[in-house]
Design an enzyme around this catalytic site. Structure first.
Site, PDB file in Angstrom:
ATOM      1  N   HIS A   1      -6.880  62.493 -84.499  1.00 50.78           N
ATOM      2  CA  HIS A   1      -8.095  63.508 -84.342  1.00 50.78           C
ATOM      3  C   HIS A   1      -7.213  65.305 -84.880  1.00 50.78           C
ATOM      4  CE1 HIS A   1     -10.295  66.998 -81.594  1.00 50.78           C
ATOM      5  NE2 HIS A   1     -11.186  65.721 -82.312  1.00 50.78           N
TER       6      HIS A   1
ATOM      7  N   ASP B   1     -14.950  64.143 -83.217  1.00 50.38           N
ATOM      8  CA  ASP B   1     -14.388  64.072 -81.532  1.00 50.38           C
ATOM      9  C   ASP B   1     -14.768  63.241 -81.059  1.00 50.38           C
ATOM     10  OD1 ASP B   1     -14.076  66.894 -81.812  1.00 50.38           O
ATOM     11  OD2 ASP B   1     -15.081  68.032 -80.344  1.00 50.38           O
TER      12      ASP B   1
END
Length: 138
Positions: free
Chosen positions: A63, A105
Site C-alpha cells: 500500500h 486503498d
C-alpha cells in the site's frame, strides 16, 4: 485557539481518504482500522522501514508503494467515491487521481482481509526500533 486549529485539521483528515480507507479495512477484516492497523508491524500506519513482519504488514508495505506511485495525487488527503456491493469495494470516481487512490486503498483492504489470519497482536503498536533490517524496494 491552537487547540481549535488542531481539532479542525484533524477533522478535515478524518473526512478525507484515511477515514474512507479505515471503513474499507473494517469491511474486509472486521477489525477497526484505527486500533488494529494504525501502528501495526513496520508498515501499517505513518511511514515505514525495514522488513514487513508478516503477510498483514506486507499488505501495508505494498500500500505504501502504491501511494508512492500516486504521490502527486496527495493520497493521504484525497477523498474519493466508492461503495460496498455484496462486500465488494467498488471505486466509482471519474477523476484519475481519486480513482487511483481509491484503488490503492481497495487493494490494501482486500489484501488485509485475505491475510487477517496472519494478524498477530505482538505486532500491534510495534516499535519502529525493531524495524532495522534493510528496507525493500517497491
Amino acid at each position: 485557539m491552537r487547540t481549535l486549529w488542531i481539532v479542525a485539521v484533524w477533522l478535515m483528515s478524518v473526512e478525507g481518504n484515511l477515514y474512507q480507507f479505515g471503513k474499507m479495512i473494517k469491511n474486509k477484516t472486521g477489525k477497526p482500522a484505527m486500533f488494529s492497523y494504525s501502528a501495526y508491524g513496520c508498515y501499517c500506519g505513518w511511514g515505514g522501514q525495514g522488513k514487513p513482519q508478516d503477510a498483514s504488514d506486507r499488505c501495508c508495505f505494498v500500500h505504501d508503494c502504491c501511494y508512492t506511485r500516486v504521490n502527486d495525487c496527495s493520497p493521504k488527503m484525497t477523498s474519493y467515491s466508492y461503495s460496498f456491493e455484496n462486500r465488494d469495494i467498488i471505486c466509482g470516481d471519474d477523476d484519475s487521481c481519486r480513482k487511483a487512490v481509491c484503488e490503492c486503498d481497495r487493494e490494501a483492504a482486500i489484501c488485509l482481509g485475505e491475510n487477517v489470519n496472519t494478524y498477530d497482536e505482538k505486532y500491534r503498536f510495534y516499535s519502529s526500533s525493531h524495524c532495522v533490517e534493510e528496507t525493500e524496494q517497491c
